[in-house]
Design an enzyme around this catalytic site. Sequence first.
Site, PDB file in Angstrom:
ATOM      1  N   ARG A 125      56.713  18.629  55.040  1.00  0.00           N
ATOM      2  CA  ARG A 125      55.444  17.930  55.335  1.00  0.00           C
ATOM      3  C   ARG A 125      55.671  16.545  55.949  1.00  0.00           C
ATOM      4  NH1 ARG A 125      53.695  20.181  50.317  1.00  0.00           N
ATOM      5  NH2 ARG A 125      52.467  22.037  50.753  1.00  0.00           N
ATOM      6  N   LYS A 147      53.087  11.832  70.149  1.00  0.00           N
ATOM      7  CA  LYS A 147      52.667  13.210  70.454  1.00  0.00           C
ATOM      8  C   LYS A 147      53.893  14.112  70.358  1.00  0.00           C
ATOM      9  CE  LYS A 147      48.609  12.607  73.385  1.00  0.00           C
ATOM     10  NZ  LYS A 147      48.037  12.778  74.741  1.00  0.00           N
ATOM     11  N   GLU A 189      55.515   8.669  86.491  1.00  0.00           N
ATOM     12  CA  GLU A 189      54.804   8.144  85.312  1.00  0.00           C
ATOM     13  C   GLU A 189      54.790   6.609  85.332  1.00  0.00           C
ATOM     14  OE1 GLU A 189      53.190   9.877  82.969  1.00  0.00           O
ATOM     15  OE2 GLU A 189      54.019  11.913  83.042  1.00  0.00           O
ATOM     16  N   LYS A 230      51.895   1.330  77.408  1.00  0.00           N
ATOM     17  CA  LYS A 230      51.586   2.501  76.589  1.00  0.00           C
ATOM     18  C   LYS A 230      51.391   2.108  75.129  1.00  0.00           C
ATOM     19  CE  LYS A 230      52.318   7.184  75.465  1.00  0.00           C
ATOM     20  NZ  LYS A 230      52.841   8.487  75.784  1.00  0.00           N
ATOM     21  N   GLU A 240      43.813   9.596  70.584  1.00  0.00           N
ATOM     22  CA  GLU A 240      43.115   9.950  71.832  1.00  0.00           C
ATOM     23  C   GLU A 240      41.642  10.293  71.623  1.00  0.00           C
ATOM     24  OE1 GLU A 240      45.641  11.925  74.710  1.00  0.00           O
ATOM     25  OE2 GLU A 240      43.888  12.896  75.564  1.00  0.00           O
ATOM     26  N   ARG A 244      43.031   6.316  75.192  1.00  0.00           N
ATOM     27  CA  ARG A 244      44.351   6.932  75.429  1.00  0.00           C
ATOM     28  C   ARG A 244      44.289   7.995  76.526  1.00  0.00           C
ATOM     29  NH1 ARG A 244      49.120   8.638  71.128  1.00  0.00           N
ATOM     30  NH2 ARG A 244      50.497   9.509  72.715  1.00  0.00           N
ATOM     31  N   ASN A 248      46.249   9.959  81.024  1.00  0.00           N
ATOM     32  CA  ASN A 248      46.279  11.243  81.718  1.00  0.00           C
ATOM     33  C   ASN A 248      45.841  11.123  83.180  1.00  0.00           C
ATOM     34  OD1 ASN A 248      47.153  12.721  79.462  1.00  0.00           O
ATOM     35  ND2 ASN A 248      45.083  12.708  78.643  1.00  0.00           N
ATOM     36  N   HIS A 251      46.582  13.895  85.628  1.00  0.00           N
ATOM     37  CA  HIS A 251      47.039  15.060  84.874  1.00  0.00           C
ATOM     38  C   HIS A 251      46.132  16.290  85.010  1.00  0.00           C
ATOM     39  CE1 HIS A 251      49.948  12.302  83.258  1.00  0.00           C
ATOM     40  NE2 HIS A 251      50.478  13.218  82.479  1.00  0.00           N
ATOM     41  N   HIS A 255      48.158  19.488  85.847  1.00  0.00           N
ATOM     42  CA  HIS A 255      48.253  20.693  85.007  1.00  0.00           C
ATOM     43  C   HIS A 255      47.877  21.942  85.794  1.00  0.00           C
ATOM     44  CE1 HIS A 255      47.934  17.996  81.203  1.00  0.00           C
ATOM     45  NE2 HIS A 255      49.185  18.143  81.610  1.00  0.00           N
ATOM     46  N   HIS A 269      57.052  18.119  86.226  1.00  0.00           N
ATOM     47  CA  HIS A 269      55.839  17.505  85.679  1.00  0.00           C
ATOM     48  C   HIS A 269      55.552  16.136  86.322  1.00  0.00           C
ATOM     49  CE1 HIS A 269      52.704  16.329  82.910  1.00  0.00           C
ATOM     50  NE2 HIS A 269      53.380  15.218  82.640  1.00  0.00           N
TER      51      HIS A 269
HETATM   52  N1  GLY Z   1      51.378  11.342  77.764  1.00  0.00           N
HETATM   53  C1  GLY Z   1      50.094  10.900  77.407  1.00  0.00           C
HETATM   54  C2  GLY Z   1      49.988  10.369  76.025  1.00  0.00           C
HETATM   55  O1  GLY Z   1      50.984  10.180  75.367  1.00  0.00           O
HETATM   56  O2  GLY Z   1      48.913  10.136  75.557  1.00  0.00           O
END
Ligand code: GLY
Length: 369
Positions: A125, A147, A189, A230, A240, A244, A248, A251, A255, A269
């Site tokens: 956990r 993430k 990026e 960031k 998000e 946040r 993107n 993106h 995608h 990517h």
């Molecule tokens: N790559 C986008 C984020 O980490 O929110």
Amino acid sequence: MTDPADRVRVSLGARSYDVLVSEGLISDAGAHIAPLLARPRAAIITDEGVAPHHLGPLQDALSREGIAAEALILPAGEATKSWDTLGRAAEWLLSRNIERRDMVIALGGGVIGDLAGFAAAILRRGVRFVQIPTTLLAQVDSSVGGKTGINASHGKNLLGAFHQPSLVLADITALGTLPQRDFLAGYGEVVKYGLLGDADFFDWLEANGPLLRGDPALLRQAVARSVAMKAAIVARDETEQGERALLNLGHTFCHALEAATGYSDRLLHGEGVAIGCALAFDLSARMGLCAQEDPSRVSAHLAQMDMKASLRDIPGDLPDNARLIELMGQDKKVVDGRLRFVLARGIGAAFLSDDVQRSDLLATLKAAR
Ligand code: GLY
């Protein structure tokens, strides 16, 4: 020790942590990680592409601090972000008796960071982990912000968890072994940060972008500035719910293009992100949101860097525009069936919109062919 590292704090209360940006951090990793440990044990997850360059130096650095660290070396590539490999990694960690107070170390690019972070998130956990990103893309984006996850048969990154690392070591020296194509994909990026929220940084990139690869001091500045942006956004919106999503930028297009090219070598990517940023600015100009000179500047900078900037730069055939728009509809950011785009009122001034007319979108795609 090398020069003092740039230190960026990700401020998230009890889950706060530092991102260190410097040369030679892998060789100093033991000294940075030892203070975080309850006992001198860690487990490294890496891949076959990274291990020959960086695993030995990392294990040596840990062992100089008396830290024992076995390693699991996984196949390199996106296919590693799977249920099967996640299970393999989790079972391996259990077999090595990694406990809650121990540390998992993710050594590699975005695939390894996402997979090892997710394994750490679900192991008992939640076990702490350190990110040691070895690609530019992972240093400026995926290793920061918590993430983690794997891909599902329904799409990329659809299974995962927010699990913040305890430390990120962004070693600029590691970027020296990156193939130029991967370096430029990561640079996509970096450009994104300037475009979404820092016009001065974009000016700086126009002047210094072509020099970064050969100048570690400039490269370090570019990574640290990207990470700082960031970190600030993640601190304001960890999961998000709003801001946040600006990360993107590009993106939604990216995608769809990745899906259209079968997540293959035809489009990395970060290349898709760069093309997506150019398309998002073109769309914004068409909608009268920003000046026409903004998309021209974006495309000119990507061309100056010898990067892909348009649909015509992707090798092979692409599906028609209607199909590309359909693929955009499968994006995670779709809310109640409405596409959401990150658009811009100018360079450094991005915002979220679900108010894009299909005719404008079609015009942008048509012009990019
Ligand atoms: N790559 C986008 C984020 O980490 O929110």
